[in-house]
Design a protein around this motif. Structure first.
Motif, PDB file in Angstrom:
ATOM      1  N   GLU A  81       3.883   7.393   4.719  1.00 23.73           N
ATOM      2  CA  GLU A  81       4.679   7.405   3.493  1.00 23.73           C
ATOM      3  C   GLU A  81       4.320   6.226   2.604  1.00 23.73           C
ATOM      4  OE1 GLU A  81       8.680   7.461   4.830  1.00 23.73           O
ATOM      5  OE2 GLU A  81       8.740   9.645   5.155  1.00 23.73           O
ATOM      6  N   GLY A  82       4.072   5.049   3.234  1.00 27.92           N
ATOM      7  CA  GLY A  82       3.655   3.888   2.449  1.00 27.92           C
ATOM      8  C   GLY A  82       2.312   4.115   1.775  1.00 27.92           C
ATOM      9  N   ASN A  83       1.359   4.714   2.490  1.00 27.18           N
ATOM     10  CA  ASN A  83       0.048   5.009   1.895  1.00 27.18           C
ATOM     11  C   ASN A  83       0.168   6.027   0.771  1.00 27.18           C
ATOM     12  OD1 ASN A  83      -1.263   3.251   3.646  1.00 27.18           O
ATOM     13  ND2 ASN A  83      -1.647   4.835   5.170  1.00 27.18           N
ATOM     14  N   GLN A  84       1.065   6.993   0.957  1.00 29.08           N
ATOM     15  CA  GLN A  84       1.255   7.990  -0.086  1.00 29.08           C
ATOM     16  C   GLN A  84       1.824   7.357  -1.357  1.00 29.08           C
ATOM     17  OE1 GLN A  84       3.905  11.152   1.000  1.00 29.08           O
ATOM     18  NE2 GLN A  84       3.465  12.380  -0.809  1.00 29.08           N
ATOM     19  N   ARG A  85       2.792   6.464  -1.188  1.00 25.83           N
ATOM     20  CA  ARG A  85       3.345   5.785  -2.372  1.00 25.83           C
ATOM     21  C   ARG A  85       2.272   4.958  -3.079  1.00 25.83           C
ATOM     22  NH1 ARG A  85       7.790   5.037   1.195  1.00 25.83           N
ATOM     23  NH2 ARG A  85       7.013   2.945   1.718  1.00 25.83           N
ATOM     24  N   LYS A  86       1.407   4.314  -2.301  1.00 28.90           N
ATOM     25  CA  LYS A  86       0.345   3.511  -2.918  1.00 28.90           C
ATOM     26  C   LYS A  86      -0.645   4.396  -3.661  1.00 28.90           C
ATOM     27  CE  LYS A  86       0.637  -0.283   0.422  1.00 28.90           C
ATOM     28  NZ  LYS A  86      -0.063  -1.022   1.503  1.00 28.90           N
ATOM     29  N   LEU A  87      -0.985   5.567  -3.080  1.00 29.18           N
ATOM     30  CA  LEU A  87      -1.913   6.481  -3.751  1.00 29.18           C
ATOM     31  C   LEU A  87      -1.294   7.062  -5.021  1.00 29.18           C
ATOM     32  CD1 LEU A  87      -3.417   8.386  -0.679  1.00 29.18           C
ATOM     33  CD2 LEU A  87      -4.546   6.662  -2.104  1.00 29.18           C
ATOM     34  N   SER A 124      -4.186  -6.021  -1.527  1.00 28.14           N
ATOM     35  CA  SER A 124      -5.262  -6.949  -1.875  1.00 28.14           C
ATOM     36  C   SER A 124      -6.323  -6.216  -2.689  1.00 28.14           C
ATOM     37  CB  SER A 124      -5.877  -7.529  -0.604  1.00 28.14           C
ATOM     38  OG  SER A 124      -6.455  -6.503   0.187  1.00 28.14           O
ATOM     39  N   MET A 125      -7.306  -6.986  -3.155  1.00 26.79           N
ATOM     40  CA  MET A 125      -8.375  -6.382  -3.939  1.00 26.79           C
ATOM     41  C   MET A 125      -9.179  -5.389  -3.104  1.00 26.79           C
ATOM     42  SD  MET A 125      -9.782  -6.152  -6.864  1.00 26.79           S
ATOM     43  CE  MET A 125      -9.041  -7.556  -7.705  1.00 26.79           C
ATOM     44  N   ALA A 126      -9.409  -5.720  -1.844  1.00 29.75           N
ATOM     45  CA  ALA A 126     -10.157  -4.812  -0.972  1.00 29.75           C
ATOM     46  C   ALA A 126      -9.396  -3.502  -0.755  1.00 29.75           C
ATOM     47  CB  ALA A 126     -10.446  -5.488   0.365  1.00 29.75           C
ATOM     48  N   GLU A 127      -8.074  -3.615  -0.566  1.00 31.61           N
ATOM     49  CA  GLU A 127      -7.270  -2.406  -0.374  1.00 31.61           C
ATOM     50  C   GLU A 127      -7.264  -1.546  -1.630  1.00 31.61           C
ATOM     51  OE1 GLU A 127      -4.059  -4.140   2.909  1.00 31.61           O
ATOM     52  OE2 GLU A 127      -3.497  -3.905   0.797  1.00 31.61           O
ATOM     53  N   LEU A 128      -7.158  -2.186  -2.793  1.00 28.06           N
ATOM     54  CA  LEU A 128      -7.188  -1.426  -4.039  1.00 28.06           C
ATOM     55  C   LEU A 128      -8.535  -0.725  -4.225  1.00 28.06           C
ATOM     56  CD1 LEU A 128      -5.397  -3.959  -6.415  1.00 28.06           C
ATOM     57  CD2 LEU A 128      -4.456  -1.843  -5.468  1.00 28.06           C
ATOM     58  N   HIS A 129      -9.623  -1.434  -3.877  1.00 29.67           N
ATOM     59  CA  HIS A 129     -10.948  -0.832  -3.990  1.00 29.67           C
ATOM     60  C   HIS A 129     -11.093   0.358  -3.036  1.00 29.67           C
ATOM     61  CE1 HIS A 129     -15.222  -0.584  -4.807  1.00 29.67           C
ATOM     62  NE2 HIS A 129     -15.469  -0.617  -3.489  1.00 29.67           N
ATOM     63  N   MET A 133      -8.623   2.295  -1.900  1.00 26.66           N
ATOM     64  CA  MET A 133      -7.823   3.398  -2.417  1.00 26.66           C
ATOM     65  C   MET A 133      -8.510   4.073  -3.600  1.00 26.66           C
ATOM     66  SD  MET A 133      -3.821   2.268  -2.113  1.00 26.66           S
ATOM     67  CE  MET A 133      -4.031   0.684  -2.928  1.00 26.66           C
ATOM     68  N   GLU A 134      -9.165   3.269  -4.441  1.00 28.82           N
ATOM     69  CA  GLU A 134      -9.888   3.847  -5.565  1.00 28.82           C
ATOM     70  C   GLU A 134     -11.019   4.756  -5.083  1.00 28.82           C
ATOM     71  OE1 GLU A 134     -12.171   2.328  -9.643  1.00 28.82           O
ATOM     72  OE2 GLU A 134     -11.594   0.914  -8.064  1.00 28.82           O
ATOM     73  N   SER A 135     -11.725   4.316  -4.052  1.00 27.93           N
ATOM     74  CA  SER A 135     -12.803   5.144  -3.495  1.00 27.93           C
ATOM     75  C   SER A 135     -12.254   6.431  -2.909  1.00 27.93           C
ATOM     76  CB  SER A 135     -13.565   4.347  -2.429  1.00 27.93           C
ATOM     77  OG  SER A 135     -14.128   3.167  -2.971  1.00 27.93           O
ATOM     78  N   GLN A 136     -11.129   6.343  -2.223  1.00 31.05           N
ATOM     79  CA  GLN A 136     -10.513   7.544  -1.655  1.00 31.05           C
ATOM     80  C   GLN A 136     -10.105   8.526  -2.745  1.00 31.05           C
ATOM     81  OE1 GLN A 136      -7.284   6.214   0.810  1.00 31.05           O
ATOM     82  NE2 GLN A 136      -8.612   5.388   2.411  1.00 31.05           N
ATOM     83  N   LEU A 137      -9.514   8.000  -3.817  1.00 32.83           N
ATOM     84  CA  LEU A 137      -9.096   8.880  -4.902  1.00 32.83           C
ATOM     85  C   LEU A 137     -10.296   9.540  -5.577  1.00 32.83           C
ATOM     86  CD1 LEU A 137      -6.274   6.707  -6.509  1.00 32.83           C
ATOM     87  CD2 LEU A 137      -5.996   8.823  -5.208  1.00 32.83           C
ATOM     88  N   GLU A 138     -11.378   8.778  -5.792  1.00 29.44           N
ATOM     89  CA  GLU A 138     -12.578   9.362  -6.401  1.00 29.44           C
ATOM     90  C   GLU A 138     -13.179  10.445  -5.501  1.00 29.44           C
ATOM     91  OE1 GLU A 138     -15.167   6.124  -7.180  1.00 29.44           O
ATOM     92  OE2 GLU A 138     -14.079   5.438  -8.969  1.00 29.44           O
TER      93      GLU A 138
END
Length: 215
Positions: free
Chosen positions: A105-111, A120-125, A127-132
């Motif tokens: 649920e936490g990962n879903q909210r972040k996505l 962090s910056m690494a986590e945001l990067h 998540m961005e790769s996953q979304l792409e």
């Protein structure tokens, strides 16, 4: 007059205690015997007097009944331990699933773009790769479905064109049998002119004057 209620406590008088023991022991042995006979039950009764004397009754064998009791008690203990162990395993599994659900649920909210303050910056990067990657897969699936729909529509169009062609041929076929050039002319009647004779009456009604006109 009925017997009064006996108080359930140790009888202090030795003589009274011994008399009560003898009476109730005989009654207990009698009840055990009746139970085994009337109900066909396996009964074993062991009684030690205050002085250590043994009194027993068994419908079959006291030792066999004791062995059966020990085996049954052992099985019950094993079942209880197994049930308790299963309950512990289920509790651990439920706790692990609850933690996993919370993490998902936490990962879903972040996505979805929520609760990003702790990332962090690494986590945001990541998540961005996953979304792409997900967006690429979605577009690929969409393109595949559109291509299939186009193929199906073209096939349907081709079928309709063929059906339309067949219907047009069926409609035009009877018209070709009665073209204007194939109409019959006057020579087909033997070359003779057809004459029509008509009578024309002149005068008042009832008069006999008439004129024959040949056309």
């Amino acid at each position: 007059m009925g017997r009064g209620k006996t108080e359930m406590r140790r009888i202090e008088n030795d003589t009274s205690r011994q008399v009560t023991f003898s009476k109730r022991r005989n009654g207990l042995l009698k009840k055990a015997f009746e139970l085994s006979v009337l109900c066909d039950a396996e009964v074993a009764l062991i009684v030690f007097s205050p002085r250590g004397k043994l009194y027993e009754f068994a419908s079959s064998s006291t030792q066999e009944t004791i062995n059966r009791y020990m085996m049954h008690s052992k099985n019950i203990n094993i079942e209880n331990r197994t049930t308790e162990q299963n309950m512990q395993n289920w509790k651990f599994e439920a706790a692990a699933l609850s933690k996993k659900i919370e993490l998902l649920e936490g990962n879903q909210r972040k996505l979805m773009g929520e609760s990003l303050g702790s990332c962090s910056m690494a986590e945001l990067h990541e998540m961005e790769s996953q979304l792409e990657k997900s967006l690429t897969n979605i577009r690929g699936r969409k393109t595949h479905m559109l291509t299939q729909q186009i193929v199906q529509l073209k096939e349907r169009e081709r079928t309709l064109i063929e059906k339309n062609k067949i219907l047009r041929e069926k409609v035009e076929s009877p018209l070709q049998l009665n073209e204007p050039g194939e109409a019959l002319d006057d020579d087909d009647h033997g070359g003779q002119d057809s004459e029509v004779e008509t009578e024309l009456f002149i005068g008042r009604p009832g008069s006999s004057r008439q004129c024959n006109i040949r056309a």
